[in-house]
Design an enzyme around this catalytic site. Sequence first.
Site, mmCIF file in Angstrom:
data_model
loop_
_atom_site.group_PDB
_atom_site.id
_atom_site.type_symbol
_atom_site.label_atom_id
_atom_site.label_comp_id
_atom_site.label_asym_id
_atom_site.label_seq_id
_atom_site.Cartn_x
_atom_site.Cartn_y
_atom_site.Cartn_z
ATOM 1 N N SER A 92 0.821 -1.208 0.000
ATOM 2 C CA SER A 92 0.000 0.000 0.000
ATOM 3 C C SER A 92 0.864 1.271 0.000
ATOM 4 C CB SER A 92 -0.972 0.010 1.175
ATOM 5 O OG SER A 92 -0.286 -0.214 2.369
ATOM 6 N N ALA A 94 3.789 1.786 -1.566
ATOM 7 C CA ALA A 94 4.218 2.070 -2.942
ATOM 8 C C ALA A 94 3.028 2.538 -3.779
ATOM 9 C CB ALA A 94 4.834 0.821 -3.568
ATOM 10 N N ALA A 95 1.877 1.860 -3.599
ATOM 11 C CA ALA A 95 0.693 2.216 -4.407
ATOM 12 C C ALA A 95 0.244 3.638 -4.101
ATOM 13 C CB ALA A 95 -0.428 1.218 -4.145
ATOM 14 N N ASP A 136 7.965 -2.997 -5.657
ATOM 15 C CA ASP A 136 6.557 -2.691 -5.401
ATOM 16 C C ASP A 136 6.118 -1.438 -6.160
ATOM 17 O OD1 ASP A 136 8.346 -1.278 -3.831
ATOM 18 O OD2 ASP A 136 7.319 -1.628 -1.931
#
Length: 472
Positions: A92, A94-95, A136
């Site tokens: 989460s 990296a996103a 990621d």
Amino acid sequence: MVSVTAPGKLLLMGEHAVVYGYPSLVTAIDERLTVEAEKIVDSRVEVNAPQAGDTRFVDESVRQAQRAWGIPGGGFRINTQSTFSGKYGFGSSAAVTVATLKALALLYQKDIDQRKLFDISYKTVIAVQGVGSGFDVAAAIYGGTIYFVTGGKVIEPLKSNELPFIVGYTGVKADTTTLIKQVAEKKEKNPEKVERIFQAIAKLVDEAKLRILEGDWERVGRLMDFNQEYLRDLGVSSEKLEAMIGAAKKAGAWGAKLSGAGGGDCMIAVARSDKREAIRKAIQEAGGEVIDVHPNAQGVRVETTDDQGEVFIVVDKDDKVLGFRSRYDCHHDKSLIHRTVGAVIVDTKGNVLLQKRSSSKDTGAGLWGISCAGHVRKGQVYEETLHRELQEELGVDMPISLIAKFVVQDDQESEMAALYRGVSNGPFRINHEEVECVEFFSPRELPFKVATKEIVLTKCAEISLQKAGFLS
Ligand code: MEV
């Protein structure tokens, strides 16, 4: 408002070694994190991240965007939400970093490609976490399944239709930074041994890449088993992970291993479809939670940029105001004639400027429209709206004069369109959230390009160009 989503990830093979310059295999999963960004009157940066717990990655993304692109130090709001919990280790951080930076780039019209987005996102993650390979970040940007080498030295998308994985969560949240430090300490004490382990893992990853491309999952399973043995040697597995991996293997998995930093988080098993049910059960009996995620998800993407709740002015055939309705209602009910405004811009040679509408628009996506157009919102009037749209979409403004006002209807909506004319030679600063590109067409070539469908116009653009004398 800009809305961007980015997927989470699952590391298939190569964890830890990838921190030290070796390759890994990662797939993006269909759990997505959303970032919405919009400009506000307030001079602060407002961040609402109800699920995130902390906002370090969003805050650092903002700082990096200010430094790299010179965006203002305030005057915008960022909201985040996610379909997955941060506890699973699905990436989460990296996103949210990728989605925030992409949203800010769109909001401030910065033209950045995937590679540039990777570089600034990776820099952001490192500034917060201090460590990490960036796999990621790559999954969040590129999506699909990727062969990835540290820091993005190689980011190679792999074509693979199916990935027959089962994912189990241990119920234990792993701390990636601590585990990376543990491996670093081990490497310090025993450099040759750890280096040999990394090299062996790299060989497994390289072979697994080929086997994935061939669809030889049985062999991929074997390679995963070997990878797990090395991870155990590195000291990053745990009792719970071993129990779940062992159970999956006993129930018929081709192979199974931990996924990610270890210590907790998730394990993955690869198996034939007729064994899946038994493996799911075995993982649960070993105390794990089976998580249904699908691999090969699409990378970061712009969701529709139009705010469906925006309030438009509804009028009768004579442009008398009847009331106010949302954008969504107006675009789904043809009886609601709502006010729009547009400009046909010509240059000093008489060529006419058209715009290709962005693929994220909720109507007429990807079609050609007149130079500039927009909806008149509640509380605004035609001309004021057009001047704002000219600045927002094209980065220009100019004196405008009315050509005509008329009702136009297509199979989705009815508009009261006020059409104006303006003169400009540019340059235009395009808002890519709304407009894919703009181009001048000579009055002679335009009818030909329309007739041969080289240019496909929206219904409103067709009528407007007739009213403006460019089409008959
Ligand atoms: C963590 O999910 C995987 C590690 O290899 C760290 C990284 O690559 O950033 C341990």
